[in-house]
Design a protein around this motif. Sequence first.
Motif, PDB file in Angstrom:
ATOM      1  N   ALA A 110       0.862  -1.196   0.000  1.00  0.00           N
ATOM      2  CA  ALA A 110       0.000   0.000   0.000  1.00  0.00           C
ATOM      3  C   ALA A 110       0.888   1.233   0.000  1.00  0.00           C
ATOM      4  O   ALA A 110       2.008   1.213   0.524  1.00  0.00           O
ATOM      5  CB  ALA A 110      -0.895   0.000   1.240  1.00  0.00           C
ATOM      6  N   PHE A 111       0.341   2.301  -0.593  1.00  0.00           N
ATOM      7  CA  PHE A 111       1.121   3.533  -0.733  1.00  0.00           C
ATOM      8  C   PHE A 111       0.151   4.689  -0.840  1.00  0.00           C
ATOM      9  O   PHE A 111      -0.682   4.715  -1.737  1.00  0.00           O
ATOM     10  CB  PHE A 111       1.974   3.436  -2.002  1.00  0.00           C
ATOM     11  CG  PHE A 111       2.878   4.609  -2.210  1.00  0.00           C
ATOM     12  CD1 PHE A 111       3.933   4.856  -1.338  1.00  0.00           C
ATOM     13  CD2 PHE A 111       2.699   5.468  -3.285  1.00  0.00           C
ATOM     14  CE1 PHE A 111       4.785   5.932  -1.530  1.00  0.00           C
ATOM     15  CE2 PHE A 111       3.551   6.547  -3.495  1.00  0.00           C
ATOM     16  CZ  PHE A 111       4.601   6.776  -2.606  1.00  0.00           C
ATOM     17  N   LYS A 112       0.226   5.626   0.113  1.00  0.00           N
ATOM     18  CA  LYS A 112      -0.651   6.800  -0.046  1.00  0.00           C
ATOM     19  C   LYS A 112      -0.041   8.068   0.538  1.00  0.00           C
ATOM     20  O   LYS A 112       0.711   8.007   1.524  1.00  0.00           O
ATOM     21  CB  LYS A 112      -2.040   6.532   0.511  1.00  0.00           C
ATOM     22  CG  LYS A 112      -2.142   6.318   1.987  1.00  0.00           C
ATOM     23  CD  LYS A 112      -3.653   6.213   2.286  1.00  0.00           C
ATOM     24  CE  LYS A 112      -4.070   6.073   3.650  1.00  0.00           C
ATOM     25  NZ  LYS A 112      -3.773   6.125   4.846  1.00  0.00           N
ATOM     26  N   GLY A 113      -0.395   9.174  -0.101  1.00  0.00           N
ATOM     27  CA  GLY A 113       0.100  10.472   0.341  1.00  0.00           C
ATOM     28  C   GLY A 113      -0.506  10.839   1.682  1.00  0.00           C
ATOM     29  O   GLY A 113      -1.644  10.483   1.980  1.00  0.00           O
ATOM     30  N   ILE A 114       0.260  11.564   2.515  1.00  0.00           N
ATOM     31  CA  ILE A 114      -0.217  11.974   3.839  1.00  0.00           C
ATOM     32  C   ILE A 114      -0.631  13.442   3.781  1.00  0.00           C
ATOM     33  O   ILE A 114       0.146  14.296   3.377  1.00  0.00           O
ATOM     34  CB  ILE A 114       0.883  11.762   4.902  1.00  0.00           C
ATOM     35  CG1 ILE A 114       1.189  10.265   5.023  1.00  0.00           C
ATOM     36  CG2 ILE A 114       0.451  12.326   6.244  1.00  0.00           C
ATOM     37  CD1 ILE A 114       2.288   9.935   6.014  1.00  0.00           C
ATOM     38  N   ALA A 115      -1.886  13.679   4.207  1.00  0.00           N
ATOM     39  CA  ALA A 115      -2.466  15.020   4.074  1.00  0.00           C
ATOM     40  C   ALA A 115      -2.098  15.918   5.254  1.00  0.00           C
ATOM     41  O   ALA A 115      -2.919  16.683   5.726  1.00  0.00           O
ATOM     42  CB  ALA A 115      -3.978  14.898   3.962  1.00  0.00           C
TER      43      ALA A 115
END
Length: 320
Positions: free
Chosen positions: A26-31
């Motif tokens: 999994a890979f996601k940008g941190i807001a």
Amino acid sequence: MAVYTDVPDDELAAFVAEYDLGAVTAFKGIAEGVENSNFLLRTERGSYILTLYEKRVRAGDLPFFLGLMEHLAARGFACPTPVKGRDGLALRQLCGRPAAIVTFLEGLWPRRILAVHCAGVGEGMARLHQAGEGFAIRRPNDLSVGGWPRLLAASAERAHEVRPGLAEELATELAWLERHWPQDLPAGVIHADLFPDNVFFRDLELTGVIDFYFACNDAFAYDIAICLNAWCFEADGSFNVTKARLLLTRYEAVRPLSAAEYAALPVLARGSALRFLLTRLYDWLNQPPGAFVKPKDPLEYLSKLRFHQGVRDVGAYGLG
Ligand SMILES: Nc1ncnc2c1ncn2[C@@H]1O[C@H](COP(=O)(O)OP(=O)(O)OP(=O)(O)O)[C@@H](O)[C@H]1O
Ligand SMILES: N[C@@H](CCO)C(=O)O
């Protein structure tokens, strides 16, 4: 959100293949955050943070920041540790930016600051100051009094857009600080951005500190002054003496302060208020298109600055 750089899947896979981390799951940008592009990276081995270093971080400083995290963690201080690739290196390039993977730290930063959090950060900061001893690389604080004229000059012409007369008020304050800035206080490695969003807690216990990208060598008491500003004011702008007293007494229980450090706190608190006012002012006036970052309010720090201008001694911070 603070993702300035998009990372295509193929570049990510090639990057992660340099490490012993298995495949990406999994890979996601941190807001959150405003300085760098941060991603939550899950692989077959666990959870990590991938950071691409952006505008304000100088590539030449990265060995200091990454080496410091390694040094602090090795001395038992809870902070992210840089992960090394198979070549032994923690720092490499991704999408044309310097990039590194660090370990994931459990806990959450406090959205509503209670007095007990201020006690925790006081003690944690003192432990950080002790754990920094013996770190071999040095990095001067380029965002201290010597760096403020340049920062002010970068915003002075348009500061009136934020508040009429702001540039003049800040110039007067800067001149005063240049005359009164304390010298020769006990110094070492400081975090220099120990705000609530960089300190994680679980069940009201501090679990660790992140974001060492302003860390530098400077007076320990300057770090304390930054925390008085970042942790001890309420949303209505009032100063919470109970929080300040707890922060200072729990710090002192680990690392006692000298008389000179006490005496310098009001001046250092003014300086630290000016420092965050100036960087926020610059960011407010120079918002990068398309980054979706909500700039922080510079005027919050004008009100903090004015509070400290009225402080005569540490009695106002709950001591003495
Ligand atoms: N090691 C870590 N473990 C867990 N979460 C992390 C870690 N590092 C970063 N994060 C998450 O990413 C967010 C942004 O990180 P960070 O504060 O380092 O960003 P930044 O862009 O340097 O921001 P700023 O300087 O504005 O605080 C944090 O609030 C946290 O949610
Ligand atoms: N902590 C800083 C922003 C990031 O360094 C501020 O609140 O202005």
